[in-house]
Design an enzyme around this catalytic site. Sequence first.
Site, PDB file in Angstrom:
ATOM      1  N   TYR A 101       0.849  -1.187   0.000  1.00 46.47           N
ATOM      2  CA  TYR A 101       0.000   0.000   0.000  1.00 46.47           C
ATOM      3  C   TYR A 101       0.887   1.240   0.000  1.00 46.47           C
ATOM      4  O   TYR A 101       1.905   1.295   0.704  1.00 46.47           O
ATOM      5  CB  TYR A 101      -0.892   0.003   1.251  1.00 46.47           C
ATOM      6  N   GLU A 189      -3.472   7.594  -3.950  1.00 50.14           N
ATOM      7  CA  GLU A 189      -3.294   6.290  -3.317  1.00 50.14           C
ATOM      8  C   GLU A 189      -3.042   5.219  -4.373  1.00 50.14           C
ATOM      9  O   GLU A 189      -3.719   5.217  -5.401  1.00 50.14           O
ATOM     10  CB  GLU A 189      -4.592   5.982  -2.557  1.00 50.14           C
TER      11      GLU A 189
END
Length: 377
Positions: A101, A189
Amino acid sequence: MRIHEYQAREIIRRYNIPTPSADVASIPSEARKIAERLRAPVVVKAQVLVGGRGKAGGVKLAQTPREAEAAAGAILGMEIKGITVEKVMVAEATKIARELYLGVVVDRRARTVAVMGSPEGGVDIEEVARSSPERIVKAHAHPMLGLFDYQARELALAMGLDGRLLRDFTLISRGLYQAFIECDASLAEINPLVVTDDGKLVAVDTKMVLDDNALFRHKDFEALRDPSDEDEAERMGRELGFSYVRLDGSIGCMVNGAGLAMATMDVIELYGGSPANFLDIGGGARSERVAAAFRLLIADPGVKAVLLNIFGGITRCDEVAKGIIAALREVPCALPIVVRLVGTNEAEGRALLAQAGLASTTSMVDAAKMVIEKARD
Ligand code: GDP
Ligand code: MN
């Protein structure tokens, strides 16, 4: 403003972040053609402005162009969290060894931008944040100098990356930070940021949220707007040139001046009411603008009463009163209306309003109390 994955992907590619080759389709046969062009197994992904598409069945792997067509057929028209899928992205499938992530957000508490990484990316990142927050590492960028190389390397090490992966992660995280800053984003993101089975980093899913208040600096982003994602009233407000923000209270506010509009909301809250919106109709109060603002307020079914808070500075209050009366003739409004009118010629203005049957006062506190009372009835 949220933008779609295929749009965010185009942006991060300009910052040299590796992404799979991809294209967008809105009918299944187009998906097949894209898969034929890509000459590889593909992943077909719903393009909707919500997360969790994978878990909802909106991400499907396809080995052949025929399978891609079938997958697109299944996904197009599907509903994900109440949104109908109208487009799919067909991307070259990535062979995944690990899912990481990487995210860039505004960290208000730290008054700067935070870059976050986790070795446990993928569809369960929210669960990781809840149950093992120590698995998410964070670096604060310098407000002027940005994210330093050493910070990016520290993140990479904390995420268990070394060698080539560490070098590539440094470039990708700094690239994503740069994209975030230059686009005036509030979120950028990559989840998952994939380690492929041949040891490369690839951004498999990208999400970006752009700051609406900075869109005037990016005229080209207007084309990225998905009209279905915008509140109808906010769109109307934007097109009319008002500053309008919808809230969930019951008192519609129409005010000239942003500072006065903020104060109006505060006073309503103070006396136990709740504003349905922030609305600055700008200087003066010509009837067309008041009429347009009424239309906006009435469009919100939550509005039970309307407060007009007008300070007549350059504009004379009698002119403002005439504007309000003319606007109400144009847009009949069944809701109770309270007007607070002060400034030049206020007595004349209020007399005109009284003749038209409109309650008015010169006190902001009284106006707030009156409108709260009427919204309760
Ligand atoms: P999200 O659920 O909306 O976040 O959509 P993602 O694009 O992140 O996809 C969800 C999950 O599907 C990922 O975490 C991956 O596990 C899987 N996935 C997505 N793209 C690929 C791909 O190209 N290859 C493989 N093997 N899995 C993928
Ligand atoms: Mn994802």
